[in-house]
Design an enzyme around this catalytic site. Structure first.
Site, PDB file in Angstrom:
ATOM      1  N   HIS A  62     -74.903  15.610  96.738  1.00 23.16           N
ATOM      2  CA  HIS A  62     -75.372  15.252  95.391  1.00 23.16           C
ATOM      3  C   HIS A  62     -76.864  15.562  95.325  1.00 23.16           C
ATOM      4  O   HIS A  62     -77.666  14.891  95.978  1.00 23.16           O
ATOM      5  CB  HIS A  62     -75.123  13.764  95.113  1.00 23.16           C
ATOM      6  CG  HIS A  62     -73.662  13.407  95.099  1.00 23.16           C
ATOM      7  ND1 HIS A  62     -72.852  13.592  93.994  1.00 23.16           N
ATOM      8  CD2 HIS A  62     -72.849  12.929  96.073  1.00 23.16           C
ATOM      9  CE1 HIS A  62     -71.609  13.213  94.277  1.00 23.16           C
ATOM     10  NE2 HIS A  62     -71.583  12.804  95.539  1.00 23.16           N
ATOM     11  N   ASN A  94     -71.630  15.819  89.379  1.00 21.35           N
ATOM     12  CA  ASN A  94     -71.939  14.610  88.581  1.00 21.35           C
ATOM     13  C   ASN A  94     -73.427  14.460  88.306  1.00 21.35           C
ATOM     14  O   ASN A  94     -74.044  13.447  88.607  1.00 21.35           O
ATOM     15  CB  ASN A  94     -71.352  13.346  89.228  1.00 21.35           C
ATOM     16  CG  ASN A  94     -71.920  13.035  90.602  1.00 21.35           C
ATOM     17  OD1 ASN A  94     -72.473  13.918  91.267  1.00 21.35           O
ATOM     18  ND2 ASN A  94     -71.787  11.796  91.039  1.00 21.35           N
ATOM     19  N   HIS A 181     -61.580  13.392  94.571  1.00 19.92           N
ATOM     20  CA  HIS A 181     -62.074  12.057  94.944  1.00 19.92           C
ATOM     21  C   HIS A 181     -60.859  11.139  94.768  1.00 19.92           C
ATOM     22  O   HIS A 181     -60.522  10.762  93.648  1.00 19.92           O
ATOM     23  CB  HIS A 181     -63.228  11.681  94.005  1.00 19.92           C
ATOM     24  CG  HIS A 181     -63.678  10.265  94.107  1.00 19.92           C
ATOM     25  ND1 HIS A 181     -64.963   9.918  94.472  1.00 19.92           N
ATOM     26  CD2 HIS A 181     -63.039   9.085  93.878  1.00 19.92           C
ATOM     27  CE1 HIS A 181     -65.085   8.598  94.464  1.00 19.92           C
ATOM     28  NE2 HIS A 181     -63.926   8.068  94.101  1.00 19.92           N
ATOM     29  N   ASN A 280     -68.781   4.623  98.170  1.00 16.06           N
ATOM     30  CA  ASN A 280     -67.439   4.819  97.611  1.00 16.06           C
ATOM     31  C   ASN A 280     -66.843   6.125  98.143  1.00 16.06           C
ATOM     32  O   ASN A 280     -67.388   7.183  97.868  1.00 16.06           O
ATOM     33  CB  ASN A 280     -67.526   4.867  96.080  1.00 16.06           C
ATOM     34  CG  ASN A 280     -66.158   4.888  95.449  1.00 16.06           C
ATOM     35  OD1 ASN A 280     -65.164   4.612  96.109  1.00 16.06           O
ATOM     36  ND2 ASN A 280     -66.094   5.223  94.172  1.00 16.06           N
ATOM     37  N   ASP A 307     -71.506  13.774 101.689  1.00 18.53           N
ATOM     38  CA  ASP A 307     -71.564  12.919 100.496  1.00 18.53           C
ATOM     39  C   ASP A 307     -72.976  12.347 100.347  1.00 18.53           C
ATOM     40  O   ASP A 307     -73.155  11.182  99.963  1.00 18.53           O
ATOM     41  CB  ASP A 307     -70.512  11.810 100.537  1.00 18.53           C
ATOM     42  CG  ASP A 307     -70.298  11.155  99.169  1.00 18.53           C
ATOM     43  OD1 ASP A 307     -70.950  11.574  98.193  1.00 18.53           O
ATOM     44  OD2 ASP A 307     -69.484  10.227  99.082  1.00 18.53           O
TER      45      ASP A 307
END
Ligand code: DOR
Length: 437
Positions: A62, A94, A181, A280, A307
């Site tokens: 990310h 995202n 996911h 998560n 992640d």
């Protein structure tokens, strides 16, 4: 510095060799005389005692740009990647705006090129706005200059089976893939941590393992039904591993990643109520960690993916329930992977190279990465010191954010140098400030 002579590196599978790089590609491997090169503007790097690995490739980063540049930018995130030994990262969709159009994915790829620290391969969203309702412009993103092959609503599950089926049928036409996911949203409403004995004791709503496993089982069936490729993000439970193993044995086109934190930490960490451990899917039980480690060695889990989820202080330094899930990963992934594979004395470097570089490069279709040095290949490598250790100091990280769960820990293995097309992005353990030749 795209002409470089790396002296006496321990090359995985080959033993000690010199590697001569010219114009960003491997020119020679073997015993290369310094005399023949010094005159021709070649920088010599002494790699005695260092292991040369193909540059690491992250399937799940990310970078937060566009939109949350207070947490990370493409520049800061790729500097962190280089520091961690990475030469390529796949940027999750995202962002704000979401990477669901050709314009956004091209922007992210262009920012990566301008930064020059690692190749940035954008991942496109499966659905518009990650809302899980209508397919995003998958074809336009695939045909754009960013040539997107991987699509994901990560952070959200593509839980509508019709949408998932359509996405798979679509990406199959160009051998793309959907990175899922896996989280059945009804089963995780309000969830704060792994559902089990610890959540019961702490009184925090639980995220049951079956929420992950149910979606993985369904998507294995959809992958088989459509003949398309599905990749499972951040697999975290023992039963998920069983389902993936069975699917692979039947020939389903499924691949899977595990995150470093799921290979080391457990839900016991939540007892601290420190939101740095909120992630998560959540940290699971010791028994899951053991199964994930074994599956990584075996290859049922194909890749380590970070992640890497940077968060600004106001989103993380608050009470547990209000904190965003996610933790930093790029700068610590190599060390944690070595620990998970038995520690620096026991680790099989070939397996490490396979899971952190060659296989993720293959999954993402990044042909210039994940390659062991051969004459003619792009010089995308990292040099690591297997006998050194380092202490994680959050303020010393290249990431803009500080949410590492390893603060103060002493970790094995340091990254001494990273080369992207022969250019050092990291040298002597330090980020090179000028990356453009
Ligand atoms: O912990 C997580 N953080 N898991 C995700 O799936 C998304 C990520 C994020 O974007 O912060």
């Amino acid at each position: 510095m795209s002409n470089v002579l790396i002296k006496s590196a321990d090359i995985v599978g080959k033993g000690r060799r010199d590697v001569l790089v010219r114009d960003g590609r491997v020119a020679e491997i073997g015993s290369v005389s310094e005399k023949s090169t010094v005159a021709k503007d070649v920088e010599v790097v002494d790699a005695d005692g260092l292991v040369l690995l193909p540059g690491l490739v992250d399937l799940h980063t990310h970078l937060r740009e566009p939109g949350r540049e207070d947490a990370e930018t493409v520049l800061s995130g790729t500097r962190a990647a280089a520091k961690g030994g990475y030469t390529a990262v796949c940027a999750m969709a995202n962002s704000y705006p979401v990477a669901d159009t050709a314009g956004v994915v091209e922007q992210v790829a262009a920012l990566g090129r301008a930064a020059g620290y690692a190749d940035v391969q954008p991942i496109g969203a499966v659905s518009i706005g990650l809302e899980g309702k209508r397919l995003a412009e998958i074809g336009a993103m695939a045909q754009s200059a960013a040539a997107v092959r991987m699509f994901s609503d990560d952070g959200h599950c593509v839980h509508d089976p019709v949408l998932m089926r359509r996405a798979l049928e679509y990406v199959k036409t160009f051998d793309g893939l959907v990175a899922q996911h896996a989280e059945e949203p009804r089963l995780t409403e309000g969830a704060q941590m792994n559902e089990g004995a610890v959540s019961a004791e702490l009184g925090l709503p639980g995220w049951p393992s079956v929420a992950e496993e149910a979606i993985i089982a369904r998507d294995v069936l959809l992958a088989e039904y459509t003949g398309a490729r599905v990749h499972f993000c951040h697999v975290s439970t023992a039963r998920s591993v069983d389902i993936i193993r069975e699917a692979k044995a039947r020939g389903a086109k499924v691949t899977a990643e595990v995150c470093p934190h799921h290979l080391l930490l457990t839900d016991e960490a939540a007892r601290s109520y420190d939101p740095v451990y909120k992630v998560n899917p959540p940290l699971r039980r010791e028994a899951d960690v053991a199964v994930l480690r074994a599956a990584l060695v075996e290859g049922v889990i194909d890749a380590v993916a970070t992640d890497h989820a940077p968060h600004a202080p106001q989103d993380k330094e608050c009470e547990w329930a209000a904190a965003r899930p996610g933790m930093l990963g790029l700068e610590t992934a190599l060390s944690i992977s070595v620990l998970a594979l038995g520690g620096p004395a026991e680790v099989d470097w070939d397996v490490l190279a396979e899971r952190t570089s060659r296989t993720p490069a293959r999954i993402a279709g990044l042909e210039a990465h994940g390659r062991d040095p051969q004459p003619g290949t792009e010089a995308n490598f990292t040099l690591v010191d297997p006998s050194a250790t380092w202490t994680v100091v959050p303020e010393g990280l290249a990431s803009l954010s500080r949410n590492t769960p390893y603060a103060g820990m002493e970790l094995p293995v340091t990254v001494q140098a990273t080369f992207l097309r022969g250019r050092a992005t990291v040298l002597n353990g330090k980020i090179e400030e000028e990356t453009h030749s």
